[in-house]
Design a protein around this motif. Sequence first.
Motif, short mmCIF file in Angstrom:
data_model
loop_
_atom_site.label_atom_id
_atom_site.label_comp_id
_atom_site.label_asym_id
_atom_site.label_seq_id
_atom_site.Cartn_x
_atom_site.Cartn_y
_atom_site.Cartn_z
N LYS A 1 -10.60 -10.54 -3.63
CA LYS A 1 -11.29 -10.21 -4.88
C LYS A 1 -12.01 -11.40 -5.49
N ARG B 1 -6.78 5.97 2.17
CA ARG B 1 -7.82 5.37 1.32
C ARG B 1 -9.06 5.00 2.11
N GLU C 1 -2.31 -2.21 -3.59
CA GLU C 1 -3.54 -2.34 -2.81
C GLU C 1 -3.21 -2.90 -1.44
N ARG D 1 -11.47 2.23 2.86
CA ARG D 1 -11.36 0.77 2.75
C ARG D 1 -12.66 0.09 3.14
N ASP E 1 0.81 -1.21 0.00
CA ASP E 1 0.00 0.00 0.00
C ASP E 1 0.84 1.27 0.00
N ALA F 1 -7.42 -6.30 0.89
CA ALA F 1 -8.31 -5.99 -0.24
C ALA F 1 -7.90 -6.84 -1.45
N GLY F 2 -6.62 -6.87 -1.73
CA GLY F 2 -6.14 -7.66 -2.87
C GLY F 2 -6.42 -9.14 -2.72
#
Lengths: 678, 678
Positions: free
Chosen positions: A298, B4, A290, B6, A285, A294-295
């Motif tokens: 997905k 960010r 990312e 999130r 990050d 979060a990555g």
Amino acid sequence: MKHRFRILALLALGVLALGALVVAAACGGGDGDGDGNGAGGDLDAIAKARGLTPEDMKHALQQFVPPGKYDDYVMISSGGHSGQVFVIGMPSMRILKVIAAFTPEPWQGFGYGADWGDTVLEQGNPTTPAGTDLTWGDTHHPAISETGGEYDGRYIYINDRANGRVAMIDMRDFRVKQVLAVPNIQTSHGGMFVTPNSEYVHVSSKFPMPWPAGSYADVNEYKEKYRGASAWLKIDQETGRINLDESFEIEIPPYTQDLADAGKLASEGWGFIGSFNTEMATGGDAEGGEPLEAGASKNNFDFLHAINWKKAEGVIAAGKFEEMNGVKVIRLQTAIDEGLLYLIPEPKSPHGADVDPSGKYIVVGGKLDPNVTIYSFDKMQAAIEAKDFEGTDPFGVPILKFDSVMAGQVEVGAGPLHTQFDSKGHGYTSMFLASAIAKFTLGEDVVTTDEEPFKLIETIPVHYNIGHLATAEGDTVSPDDNYMVALNKWSIDRYAPIGPLHPQNFQLIDLKGGEGPLELIADMPIGIGEPHYTQIMKADKLKALEVYPPGTDALTMTTDPQAIEAGGERVERNGNTVEVWMSAQRSHFTPDILRVKEGNTVKLHITNVEQTRDATHGFAIADYNIQASLEPGETSDFEFVADKPGAYNFYCTEFCSALHLEMAGWFLVEPAAAAALR
Amino acid sequence: MKHRFRILALLALGVLALGALVVAAACGGGDGDGDGNGAGGDLDAIAKARGLTPEDMKHALQQFVPPGKYDDYVMISSGGHSGQVFVIGMPSMRILKVIAAFTPEPWQGFGYGADWGDTVLEQGNPTTPAGTDLTWGDTHHPAISETGGEYDGRYIYINDRANGRVAMIDMRDFRVKQVLAVPNIQTSHGGMFVTPNSEYVHVSSKFPMPWPAGSYADVNEYKEKYRGASAWLKIDQETGRINLDESFEIEIPPYTQDLADAGKLASEGWGFIGSFNTEMATGGDAEGGEPLEAGASKNNFDFLHAINWKKAEGVIAAGKFEEMNGVKVIRLQTAIDEGLLYLIPEPKSPHGADVDPSGKYIVVGGKLDPNVTIYSFDKMQAAIEAKDFEGTDPFGVPILKFDSVMAGQVEVGAGPLHTQFDSKGHGYTSMFLASAIAKFTLGEDVVTTDEEPFKLIETIPVHYNIGHLATAEGDTVSPDDNYMVALNKWSIDRYAPIGPLHPQNFQLIDLKGGEGPLELIADMPIGIGEPHYTQIMKADKLKALEVYPPGTDALTMTTDPQAIEAGGERVERNGNTVEVWMSAQRSHFTPDILRVKEGNTVKLHITNVEQTRDATHGFAIADYNIQASLEPGETSDFEFVADKPGAYNFYCTEFCSALHLEMAGWFLVEPAAAAALR
């Protein structure tokens, strides 16, 4: 050395006889208030005074184990980042022992100069990377050894999630006997599980690492150079130790392999490992990437790994392996070619992967999916047989079709994680986000009630944010249907305030034979470590020693060559070395003065010459950081340099007798030069 | 660094809100079985099924604390040679926290790289002898700070019997903030006690040592060169820390000083220390001498030491001291000359010395004498005033006449040790040999019942071999009269067999307002360490923090200069040093990749930027032996050398959110030379 008659020692030894008489007297009496029968009125008065509801009263009776009576079960629980393992009586939820596994612990004398613990800890240091001295671990998943798919009360295995290691605890004395740094694994998770007859104990990597261990690669080469491993560690049946020579690993893709479980009965010979981060995200990050979480979240599906370990044994026997860092490794391509490894889509960011008692079903909780997904082992086998694949992953591993192998899904609620079972065909799934447990039915071939298959039966709230859960005898082929324990991660407001670090919270739940509604019985704070998982074994399977046979080395469980009997005490001096054979017996160390010179190497062998149950002696030397626990019959060996001049008290640290405080002596380290001291 | 939004972190943060809803729903419901009122029939059925007697049923209701309800008391118990302190709820007897004091403990991140613990442990190493690195202790006697003679819930002090040290635990967060190696004391015992307004915490030496510390003498010069010390350690009222500059010691004879207690009310300003081995035996059984425990048990009387600490303050103020190893010392002759120290004969090989709530009586148990001996403080003062001495000991200390100061003796049984009190004028004495507790009356001026003074009322058996005992609020000027806990050293057959090392056994006893017969309620195993003593404080005196104010350094309890808020994360590189300011927040460390080169010095500052109760994050790096616990609001600092090349996973060790497993990152240590790795 002359052997003397010691009236004081005898007086101290008389303690037990007296104690026994007192017990007999106490057991004959009532509670002293003379009512003698029926406590109904008393009960209501107590309940009123203490603000207990009728439900509270029931729960009190369900949990209480009267003084001197034994619990029905023992829980073998990990201690999380305390690096320990807990033995807890159930239903009373009382801690019987905190077992040092990866972390030095002085009460047990683990890692404070005695050879048993120092040897175990030293042997547990990884050779890759070099120079790694570890003094803690993150214990996650205990596995009791099994015979015929039943806990057999012989050994406990526990993984160190932080440092890729495994410890073995001998249930004869509930002491750790081996810490093994598993080659090519940096962080471990999958399992621990034992195969149904304890042929192997399994652990797999959590995060992959540059592979094999000892190589380096930046995370920008993650897909190419990072790999995980599924390790099948061979158990020596006599000692419980892992024999690395007869163990093997299977190279697996650089996903984040997670919980795992052994096949049993219908699926014996197979193992199953969940995974997440099949996206192979690496975060970054601060570098424009990312956030990792979060990555890694997905994909709608990650992969359950199905591994045929029985077949893998044949591949090893056929020589189709490479030796890497001291262990036989089946490379990923070989595993694919030989049909050892298959992937099965599992929704979404799954955590638990649990095999039911029949071995027919594997239940997966996707922590970002409200369903549990139940796979059929038979369907898996049929699909493999028919090569009914939807393709391969980026590494060429065949992927079975979700719809071909899925037997059912049950919508349970938010954040399903782990599943345990009863004998009636029910699954019980913990839900972290919902702070609840869901009860549901498996397939009709295992449901013994008249309930429909794959249906949610009920949920019960827990407090709060549950991780694992466990039913009594829950990982065996025949779970009991009476108790369940919720391992809650947060306790928030459940206990009197003792600062920002809160205890974890175990909750004891009544399973009611698998038939009635679930009911919370009691809360138990865990104010030490963070248990991840527990197995619950019938207490009548315990077969621990009461004392050691005379002169036992606790590491080898054989006679210590340096053991003595009372009267065999002596001191030998050879050059710079002073060697001492010492006895410990209420209320005396013999010899009780040790004279050495500064710089001498001291070799000390202490035998607790007693054979009386609970007659433990401790041995500590002030300022020398030495502390041992000598159980009755045990011999312990020490070697250290007398590098600090001075007169140091040594003493028995375990209260042993009326004259315990007098059980002491002097370790006199004569200064090398008078000028060294004022 | 860019900030960010999130969605995943928010999802994780939603856990609490959801959890709260679930709780509310649960609290509205019953137990699910629909009966709704009166549980009488159910109770009998449960009791029958579980084999509970009517007495068992009563005791179950007396002990049970329903899920989510708080205990009435907290016990602050030593952990013996585990080096820890336990916080236990009473009456449920559940362990709320095991506090690391002298022994590194990774769950709490004590001693695994974070500055708080490393600093405390490092500062706790004695300077005499040089080169002493201690990683354990033998905690014996906790002392809760007091105001007006009542526990005030601010600080806990605990001594290390093995190595002459004292630790201070801050009850705002139940973390240890100071370990102090007390100068001129090698092994410690006497106390800990605090003076009634926490001016001082007292500890005295157990075994004497060549004096002052740093000198050497063989035990054949014991009488001439060995000495003990009574240390009065000044408490800083704001921080709880011991201020050595304002502390003082009094040199005492080379006996083995034992338990001690503070005068209070009538006797405020004084302290009392029991002793044994006034024979000054040193053992030497292998050299033709007598075993130590025999030589130390010849005299019919040893000496209770009475010390006037209020007067000693004036002696210090007058400059009549010597500075020795960094502390002001009143030499023995000065103490005699100034009237600070008196000896009182106490039979035989005494252990406990306990002051009653009124401060008028001091009770001594002679472990080889069947009586407890009760001394009158008024009589002591009169004897001192009148110089009514029977002579002096070999060091010139005046000895008061036994008959002049003894108020009464009560024959209680074999092996009396320690005494606690209720508010009705009763003493309760533990008896190691008899495995029992005796209840008796003190003098008529404090007995509020119609019982005769100095009479044995009853005894109750315990299981087995009791050491200390404690009553609720027992060391204060106003004990409660409801509960007593027996700290039994042996458990033998009380619990399911888990090997030769047995748990200790606490027993909860109903005190019945000091008026009814004593009744055993429950057993509690202590399967970790060996508690010696406990103090039992009303839980409503707890005033712990729920979270830390943002950016708190747990060592100083002030804002850490390196604290950041979310968004303030950064990395700075200066020459060989990489400095990182990192945040931790569900479910992310920022930054999540740390790139350094082999050999770099890494300075890492991590702030848990959350303010949610129980939102703790752990931080561990694989293979680097680093593990910290970051409570909400806490900032922790680390400094280490990246001496092992490789790619190391770091991760959150405390389960924090649904995506906890994804809360991880990479510590990439680029090899100094490619050749260093294969």
